[in-house]
Motif scaffolding. Structure first.
Motif, PDB file in Angstrom:
ATOM      1  N   THR A  58      49.171  41.022  53.354  1.00 12.80           N
ATOM      2  CA  THR A  58      49.414  42.214  52.548  1.00 12.80           C
ATOM      3  C   THR A  58      50.635  41.917  51.705  1.00 12.80           C
ATOM      4  OG1 THR A  58      48.487  43.684  54.222  1.00 12.80           O
ATOM      5  CG2 THR A  58      49.960  44.679  52.593  1.00 12.80           C
ATOM      6  N   GLY A  59      50.502  42.121  50.403  1.00 16.58           N
ATOM      7  CA  GLY A  59      51.615  41.825  49.501  1.00 16.58           C
ATOM      8  C   GLY A  59      51.571  42.701  48.267  1.00 16.58           C
ATOM      9  N   ARG A  60      52.695  42.762  47.589  1.00 22.32           N
ATOM     10  CA  ARG A  60      52.806  43.546  46.356  1.00 22.32           C
ATOM     11  C   ARG A  60      52.238  42.728  45.194  1.00 22.32           C
ATOM     12  NH1 ARG A  60      54.824  48.042  46.081  1.00 22.32           N
ATOM     13  NH2 ARG A  60      56.089  47.815  47.949  1.00 22.32           N
ATOM     14  N   ILE A  61      51.429  43.371  44.356  1.00 24.93           N
ATOM     15  CA  ILE A  61      50.879  42.712  43.168  1.00 24.93           C
ATOM     16  C   ILE A  61      51.997  42.650  42.124  1.00 24.93           C
ATOM     17  CG2 ILE A  61      49.134  42.778  41.357  1.00 24.93           C
ATOM     18  CD1 ILE A  61      47.521  44.679  43.306  1.00 24.93           C
ATOM     19  N   LEU A  62      52.496  41.449  41.875  1.00 29.40           N
ATOM     20  CA  LEU A  62      53.597  41.291  40.919  1.00 29.40           C
ATOM     21  C   LEU A  62      53.103  41.216  39.482  1.00 29.40           C
ATOM     22  CD1 LEU A  62      55.933  38.718  42.709  1.00 29.40           C
ATOM     23  CD2 LEU A  62      56.199  41.205  42.537  1.00 29.40           C
ATOM     24  N   ARG A  63      52.104  40.367  39.252  1.00 30.41           N
ATOM     25  CA  ARG A  63      51.619  40.157  37.888  1.00 30.41           C
ATOM     26  C   ARG A  63      50.333  39.338  37.912  1.00 30.41           C
ATOM     27  NH1 ARG A  63      55.883  37.212  39.084  1.00 30.41           N
ATOM     28  NH2 ARG A  63      55.785  34.959  38.942  1.00 30.41           N
ATOM     29  N   VAL A  64      49.697  39.290  36.757  1.00 31.91           N
ATOM     30  CA  VAL A  64      48.529  38.437  36.562  1.00 31.91           C
ATOM     31  C   VAL A  64      48.924  37.409  35.514  1.00 31.91           C
ATOM     32  CG1 VAL A  64      46.124  38.340  35.824  1.00 31.91           C
ATOM     33  CG2 VAL A  64      46.946  40.323  37.112  1.00 31.91           C
ATOM     34  N   GLU A  65      48.758  36.140  35.858  1.00 31.20           N
ATOM     35  CA  GLU A  65      49.068  35.040  34.940  1.00 31.20           C
ATOM     36  C   GLU A  65      47.815  34.202  34.761  1.00 31.20           C
ATOM     37  OE1 GLU A  65      52.277  32.757  36.570  1.00 31.20           O
ATOM     38  OE2 GLU A  65      53.772  34.300  36.148  1.00 31.20           O
ATOM     39  N   GLU A  66      47.322  34.161  33.540  1.00 24.64           N
ATOM     40  CA  GLU A  66      46.096  33.429  33.228  1.00 24.64           C
ATOM     41  C   GLU A  66      44.992  33.853  34.188  1.00 24.64           C
ATOM     42  OE1 GLU A  66      46.824  29.257  32.563  1.00 24.64           O
ATOM     43  OE2 GLU A  66      48.703  29.734  31.530  1.00 24.64           O
ATOM     44  N   ASP A  67      44.540  32.959  35.066  1.00 23.63           N
ATOM     45  CA  ASP A  67      43.437  33.309  35.973  1.00 23.63           C
ATOM     46  C   ASP A  67      43.902  33.500  37.417  1.00 23.63           C
ATOM     47  OD1 ASP A  67      43.999  30.659  36.531  1.00 23.63           O
ATOM     48  OD2 ASP A  67      41.901  30.038  36.645  1.00 23.63           O
TER      49      ASP A  67
END
Length: 143
Positions: A104-113
């Motif tokens: 379980t973790g915090r969604i920090l960001r989306v980078e490329e794929d």
């Protein structure tokens, strides 16, 4: 679950502006979870229209032998996340990735794929399309 069942549900609900999040088949039951493509909260009327549309397609194609109960629901607080847009939309919130090496973790960001999660003091990266997660906390405002 046969791939055709997911395809049939998509065929039924896409014209209604809905996206399929989950299709689960169990003995005597089919569970479908949907959301609106415009990301507004899904209404009971949306679910009723979707149910009628899915029933019509299932009646035509007859993909399930015997009798069954069709359940059409909103995703609820443990909504599945699996597309780039899902992770972008819920950035900053916690998600649970199931499995033997799940976390379980915090969604920090989306980078490329890739989706970048904060797990404890570390960042973990997972390639979009290789895993599914569930929202582990609900936003204060609908997203």
């Amino acid at each position: 679950m046969p791939v055709d069942l997911w395809r049939l549900v998509e065929e039924a609900v896409e014209p209604l502006g809905l996206e399929v999040l989950e299709v689960k088949e169990a003995p005597g039951e089919v569970l479908v979870r949907l959301e609106r493509k415009d990301e507004r909260p899904i209404s009971v009327a949306d679910l009723e229209r979707a149910s009628r549309a899915i029933e019509a397609v299932f009646d035509r194609e007859d993909p399930i032998p015997g009798s069954y109960r069709l359940l059409v629901e909103s995703p609820g607080p443990k909504r599945p996340l699996f597309t780039r847009r899902h992770f972008e939309r819920f950035q900053g919130l916690k998600a649970k990735v199931p499995g033997p090496e799940g976390f379980t973790g915090r969604i920090l960001r989306v980078e490329e794929d890739e989706v970048v999660f904060q797990v404890g003091q570390e960042e973990r990266r997972l390639k979009i399309g290789t895993f599914r997660a569930n929202l582990a906390e609900w936003p204060e405002e609908p997203r």
